[in-house]
Scaffold this motif. Structure first.
Motif, mmCIF file in Angstrom:
data_model
loop_
_atom_site.group_PDB
_atom_site.id
_atom_site.type_symbol
_atom_site.label_atom_id
_atom_site.label_comp_id
_atom_site.label_asym_id
_atom_site.label_seq_id
_atom_site.Cartn_x
_atom_site.Cartn_y
_atom_site.Cartn_z
ATOM 1 N N ARG A 31 -15.111 61.648 132.131
ATOM 2 C CA ARG A 31 -16.419 61.135 131.707
ATOM 3 C C ARG A 31 -16.228 60.371 130.399
ATOM 4 O O ARG A 31 -15.477 60.797 129.522
ATOM 5 N N TYR A 32 -16.914 59.259 130.290
ATOM 6 C CA TYR A 32 -16.856 58.454 129.071
ATOM 7 C C TYR A 32 -18.188 57.738 128.884
ATOM 8 O O TYR A 32 -19.044 57.736 129.757
ATOM 9 N N ARG A 33 -18.330 57.148 127.710
ATOM 10 C CA ARG A 33 -19.473 56.284 127.460
ATOM 11 C C ARG A 33 -18.952 55.014 126.807
ATOM 12 O O ARG A 33 -17.921 55.034 126.128
ATOM 13 N N PRO A 34 -19.636 53.889 127.052
ATOM 14 C CA PRO A 34 -19.232 52.667 126.359
ATOM 15 C C PRO A 34 -19.388 52.860 124.854
ATOM 16 O O PRO A 34 -20.152 53.714 124.406
ATOM 17 N N MET A 35 -18.665 52.063 124.085
ATOM 18 C CA MET A 35 -18.780 52.192 122.635
ATOM 19 C C MET A 35 -19.890 51.305 122.092
ATOM 20 O O MET A 35 -20.244 50.291 122.689
ATOM 21 N N SER A 36 -20.427 51.720 120.972
ATOM 22 C CA SER A 36 -21.433 50.918 120.273
ATOM 23 C C SER A 36 -20.721 49.773 119.551
ATOM 24 O O SER A 36 -19.490 49.766 119.431
ATOM 25 N N MET A 37 -21.487 48.839 119.054
ATOM 26 C CA MET A 37 -20.914 47.707 118.309
ATOM 27 C C MET A 37 -20.169 48.195 117.069
ATOM 28 O O MET A 37 -19.078 47.707 116.764
ATOM 29 N N SER A 38 -20.724 49.176 116.359
ATOM 30 C CA SER A 38 -20.045 49.660 115.151
ATOM 31 C C SER A 38 -18.742 50.385 115.514
ATOM 32 O O SER A 38 -17.749 50.259 114.798
#
Length: 129
Positions: A31-38
């Protein structure tokens, strides 16, 4: 042409929702999530080396290090999507003891979903949105 979005429309979307990618090199799914811009900016910074030689400056990105930082930053605890599985203390183990192919499989899915990869779909990937 599609609907013109308002700020409320955009902010109501959950772009960092958990997703799953098959990692055959590790024998299962992650399981993962995309990263934010920061987060994306920070990973680029941590993976970049500025070299000055003979008055010339060159910027080099260590793509392997970027992949490992991506895994540390975005892979979720299988029991709780609000928690990360890895931390900074896992960097050495991930680099020296884990299949590089597995790290690349995860990193490529995350990087693509975070606007840093190509348009190609990766084998085994599912979107849980």
């Amino acid at each position: 042409m599609g609907k013109i979005l308002s700020k409320a429309d955009i902010f109501s979307k959950k772009g960092l929702t958990a997703r799953t990618v098959s990692v055959p090199e590790w024998g299962g799914d992650v399981r993962y999530r995309p990263m934010s811009m920061s987060e994306r900016r920070e990973i680029r910074k941590r993976s970049t080396e500025i070299i000055t030689k003979n008055g010339s400056t060159d910027v080099q990105v260590d793509s392997e290090l970027m992949e490992v930082y991506t895994v540390i930053t975005c892979v979720l605890d299988p029991k709780d999507d609000a928690k990360l599985m890895f931390g900074p203390d896992d960097l050495e183990t991930l680099e020296s003891q884990m299949s590089a192919g597995g790290i690349s499989t995860i990193a490529q899915a995350v990087l693509r979903d975070s606007g840093m990869g190509g348009e190609a779909a990766f084998q085994g990937e599912e979107d849980d949105r």
